[in-house]
Motif scaffolding. Structure first.
Motif: not given
Ligand code: HEC
Length: 122
Positions: A46, A66, A69, A98, A103-104
């Motif tokens: 990520g 993606s 995004m 996305l 994974n929220g």
């Molecule tokens: C399995 C992998 C994974 C996990 C676990 C995950 N994320 Fe993500 N996250 C991503 C990916 C991949 C993206 C980019 C998504 C896209 O491009 O569609 C993202 C995008 C984001 C963004 C937006 C970043 C930006 O540059 O604008 C935030 C903020 C974020 N994640 C926070 C979190 C937080 C806090 C957690 C834990 C609660 C978390 N993520 C857990 C994979 C993950």
């Protein structure tokens, strides 16, 4: 009486730092497999989240976002704490399609702790 007060105060300080600690621990457990918070960390699956509070949407230059995004980036304002908490409640609702799946963070307390941790992530 005085000793009791000192004890309560110490307990209060302990609880406050435990809460700050929680955000880091939660992040390590739930987010760090995909996200780094140090700006110079190696790439992960990520985007890097260093300085995410106040940063533009989808703005890690090393990450290939993606289409969902990238489409959202044009319209989205910069991340603030309220927006981050709302995103973490249901990432898919804010950015349909996305690549972050489910994974929220389900609980408001967890979201507050992780957002507080991210505020200091530089
Ligand atoms: C399995 C992998 C994974 C996990 C676990 C995950 N994320 Fe993500 N996250 C991503 C990916 C991949 C993206 C980019 C998504 C896209 O491009 O569609 C993202 C995008 C984001 C963004 C937006 C970043 C930006 O540059 O604008 C935030 C903020 C974020 N994640 C926070 C979190 C937080 C806090 C957690 C834990 C609660 C978390 N993520 C857990 C994979 C993950």
């Amino acid at each position: 009486m005085r000793a009791a007060f000192a004890f309560l105060f110490a307990a209060f300080l302990g609880a406050a730092s435990a809460a700050a600690q929680d955000g880091r621990a939660l992040f390590e457990a739930r987010c760090a497999s995909c996200h780094a918070t140090e700006a110079d960390a190696p790439e992960r699956p990520g985007p890097n989240l260093a300085g995410i509070v106040g940063r533009a949407f989808a703005a890690d230059p090393r990450f290939d976002y993606s289409p969902a995004m990238r489409r959202a980036r044009a319209a989205a304002p910069a991340w603030d704490e309220e927006r981050l908490a709302r995103f973490l409640e249901d990432p898919e609702a804010m950015v349909p399609g996305l690549w972050m799946g489910g994974n929220g963070l389900g609980q408001a307390g967890e979201r507050a702790a992780v957002v507080a941790f991210l505020r200091n992530a530089r």
